[in-house]
Structures are given as structure tokens and as C-alpha cells.
Design a protein around this motif. Sequence first.
Motif, PDB file in Angstrom:
ATOM      1  N   ARG A  40      40.576  36.992  36.293  1.00 34.27           N
ATOM      2  CA  ARG A  40      40.851  38.148  37.143  1.00 34.27           C
ATOM      3  C   ARG A  40      41.342  37.732  38.528  1.00 34.27           C
ATOM      4  N   HIS A  41      40.876  36.573  39.014  1.00 32.20           N
ATOM      5  CA  HIS A  41      41.187  36.158  40.381  1.00 32.20           C
ATOM      6  C   HIS A  41      42.239  35.058  40.460  1.00 32.20           C
ATOM      7  N   HIS A  42      42.823  34.682  39.330  1.00 32.29           N
ATOM      8  CA  HIS A  42      43.838  33.644  39.382  1.00 32.29           C
ATOM      9  C   HIS A  42      45.060  34.156  40.140  1.00 32.29           C
ATOM     10  N   PRO A  43      45.681  33.318  40.984  1.00 38.86           N
ATOM     11  CA  PRO A  43      46.805  33.789  41.813  1.00 38.86           C
ATOM     12  C   PRO A  43      47.945  34.432  41.023  1.00 38.86           C
ATOM     13  N   HIS A  44      48.255  33.893  39.853  1.00 36.64           N
ATOM     14  CA  HIS A  44      49.348  34.490  39.083  1.00 36.64           C
ATOM     15  C   HIS A  44      48.981  35.889  38.605  1.00 36.64           C
ATOM     16  N   ASN A  45      47.760  36.031  38.093  1.00 38.04           N
ATOM     17  CA  ASN A  45      47.330  37.343  37.620  1.00 38.04           C
ATOM     18  C   ASN A  45      47.190  38.332  38.776  1.00 38.04           C
ATOM     19  N   LEU A  46      46.763  37.830  39.933  1.00 39.70           N
ATOM     20  CA  LEU A  46      46.676  38.704  41.110  1.00 39.70           C
ATOM     21  C   LEU A  46      48.062  39.161  41.542  1.00 39.70           C
ATOM     22  N   ALA A  47      49.016  38.245  41.535  1.00 44.29           N
ATOM     23  CA  ALA A  47      50.370  38.590  41.976  1.00 44.29           C
ATOM     24  C   ALA A  47      50.996  39.643  41.072  1.00 44.29           C
ATOM     25  N   HIS A  81      49.217  41.768  39.212  1.00 42.23           N
ATOM     26  CA  HIS A  81      48.276  42.872  38.976  1.00 42.23           C
ATOM     27  C   HIS A  81      47.991  43.009  37.482  1.00 42.23           C
ATOM     28  N   THR A  82      47.779  41.869  36.837  1.00 39.72           N
ATOM     29  CA  THR A  82      47.515  41.857  35.406  1.00 39.72           C
ATOM     30  C   THR A  82      46.215  42.566  35.065  1.00 39.72           C
ATOM     31  N   GLU A 114      41.132  47.446  38.563  1.00 38.70           N
ATOM     32  CA  GLU A 114      39.817  48.088  38.514  1.00 38.70           C
ATOM     33  C   GLU A 114      40.013  49.580  38.638  1.00 38.70           C
TER      34      GLU A 114
END
Length: 401
Positions: free
Chosen positions: A323-330, A332-333, A336
Motif C-alpha cells: 500500500r505504501h510503495h512509491p510506485h503504488n502511491l504514485a 493510487h493503486t 481508502e
Amino acid sequence: MTATDGDRGTPARHGPLQGVKVIEIAGLGPGPYAAMLLSDMGADVVRVDRPGPVSGRPEVYALARGRRSVAIDMKQPEGLATLLDLVGVADILIEGFRPGVAERLGFGPETCHSRNPRLVYARMTGWGQDGPFSRMAGHDLNYLGLTGALTLLQHSADSPPPSPPGFIADFGGGGLMMAFGIVSALHEAQRSGSGQVIDAAMVDGVASLTTLIYSMTAQGRWNLDRPGTNFCDGGAPYYAIYETADGKYLAVAPIEPQFYATMVDLLGLSLDELPDRDDPAHWDELKELFAGIFRAQPREHWTALFDGTDACVTPVLTFAEARHHPHNLARHTFVEEFGVVQPAPAPRLGATPAAIARPPAIPGAHSREVLLDWGIATERVGTLVDSGVVVESPAREPHSA
């Protein structure tokens, strides 16, 4: 990511399926997943629930996101008649009963098509509408086992197949395949004016997922009799999981020679000095070499080393870490919504993006609203509710216990 508007909180317009009306007969697993996908893409999905006590916390059940709920007692003649009135204006109906049950309940394909010839009638089962197993119970593990797919997860011919969580057959071979069939049949219905029945069986869907394996076997590139010895089932040193110094793991997958060369170079090794990776006789030796190297440093060391390269080496993350990996954050994979962390709608459409239309519904929370929106006369709606044929349930806040 939630999209709502209007005084009654009706779904906002979004996605390519806006305007499409879907009836989802309440069920479990793959059927609800298919309905979720359609809702994310803009369809107005109405879940038909049975009246009765509500257990658990359905208001945070992310698989049920995006839909409204109407609770109808279909054991009563007026309840069945109400469902068939909704069928008359629907584009799609989804049900997940065993073969023959919907017919026995009075809303099988023949009955529904007599009310609405354009209806796409989607049937989700494990074994299909016919065949020796068609009336048997089953689960994800059974469908994987019967198609041979489970053997693809074996580490060796001497080890038993694992028991993976139930999402490969249920959701990959089931719900996702059903959604694909639905949009295909919907396109045909819009072209020809004729609906059809979709026999979506998880066993068929899983078999379809293994098409690549059949292809590679025919080419002589895969040995079905020796699991764990093939180039991408954990047999090869360049497609495997390696442990790091801190007890964490890396996914190492440089299959192509140029990507493998990049990995080898970043590890400080020379291709000329290594055994030939294309000769399976050297695979154990290479695996031992790489395993020793990766165990010498913590995962974050390797993550930093390979970040941004074509070495195809990435960390194996926990759900919390993902959930907090930079790629997934970028990208919005994960989002909430209604107090629940969950995957965002996928895939991503440029002109008509998907969205989560609303939180999961308490069964019956939108009974009156749905019937009015779908064209049932106000007076009749009042009678149905007053008689208990249609049940209204008070909405609960998503964060309530």
C-alpha cells in the motif's frame, strides 16, 4: 474515488457503462466480483437481497462496493412479479445458483427473456450448466485441481501442490471471465437486439488461463510431467524467489538474456565467468550462487540497487508494505474508501475513467429508491413495502461497529 450525486445519493455518471442497468441476485465470490467490475465502470448495479437478519459488517465489504440494494421476498408471488418487472427494464442479470435453481424460483432465462428479449442473462457456477459435476458443490481449489492448473504451483514433482487463497479460479477464471462475457454479449445485444445466456464456469475460465502452458508444451518449451523444472515455475535461477539477510524476499525474474545480463552486472559478476544459464544442468549451481549473494544483504539494499533498472528484481512486499510503495502511491493503486483500504478500479480508461460509485449497501437500504428509479409506480412501491414483500433497511454509517 467515490462518485455520487443527487438528493438520494444515486450513482454519479462515470465510466463507459453508464446507463447500463444490472440486476445482481445476491451471492458469493465471483458473481459479486463481476458486478463490482461493472459498477466500477459506471453501470447501475442493483443487488437483490433476501429479507432477513444481517450478519457481519456488510457496509465495509469492499467486494460489494458501488451497488444499491433492494430486499425482495421472492417466495411471495408479488415479490417474484416485482423482480420480473425490474428484469423488464434491465440490460443484464447475474445469478450464481446451481443449475436449475433459478428456474425453480421462477426467474430462469426462458421466463426472463419472455419479459425482455434483449436481456444478457449471466450464470456463474463452478462446474458449468452441464456435465457430470454440474450439480456438485466446489471451491477454487477444486477447479484448479480438475484442470491441472494446481500442478503449475508445485515446486517439484515430489512435493504436494499448495493450497492458494481462493482467488485464481473464483476471480480470475470466474468473475473476470464473466464480466468479459457480459460486456461481449451486451455489445451483441445492442447490435442485434437479442440477448443471450452466459454459462460462466470457473473450471472453464481456469482452463482458459492455462492456454500459454498448452502452447509452450506443444513447442517443447514446457515439461508438464516435471513441475518446478521449467523456466518460469521456479526451476530456473533467473525466475525464482530469493531470501535476503533480514529474512525478507526478492522476486528475481530476468528471463530475457539482456535483462539477465543487467542483473549479473549489477551483482558485480561477469557473464563470461558464469555457467551457461540456458543449460538446465547448471541451474542448481547458479541458484546456489545467487542465493548466497542475496542472503548477504538486507532487502532494502537490493531494492535500492535494482531500482530503476531492467534487471527485473523487485521486493516481495506484504499487503501493508504494498500500500505504501512509491510506485503504488504514485498510481493510487490502493485507495481508502468507507474506512476500508482496497484496490482502486482497474483497468484505467482515459476518456471515461472508472470510479467507486458508493459504499457497500446494507441489504434493503435502497429498496424504495431503486423501485422508483427503475420505473415502478409510487403507489405500488408503497404497497409492496407496507405488505413486507419489499423490505427497507435503515442505512448504517460505514465506520459504525
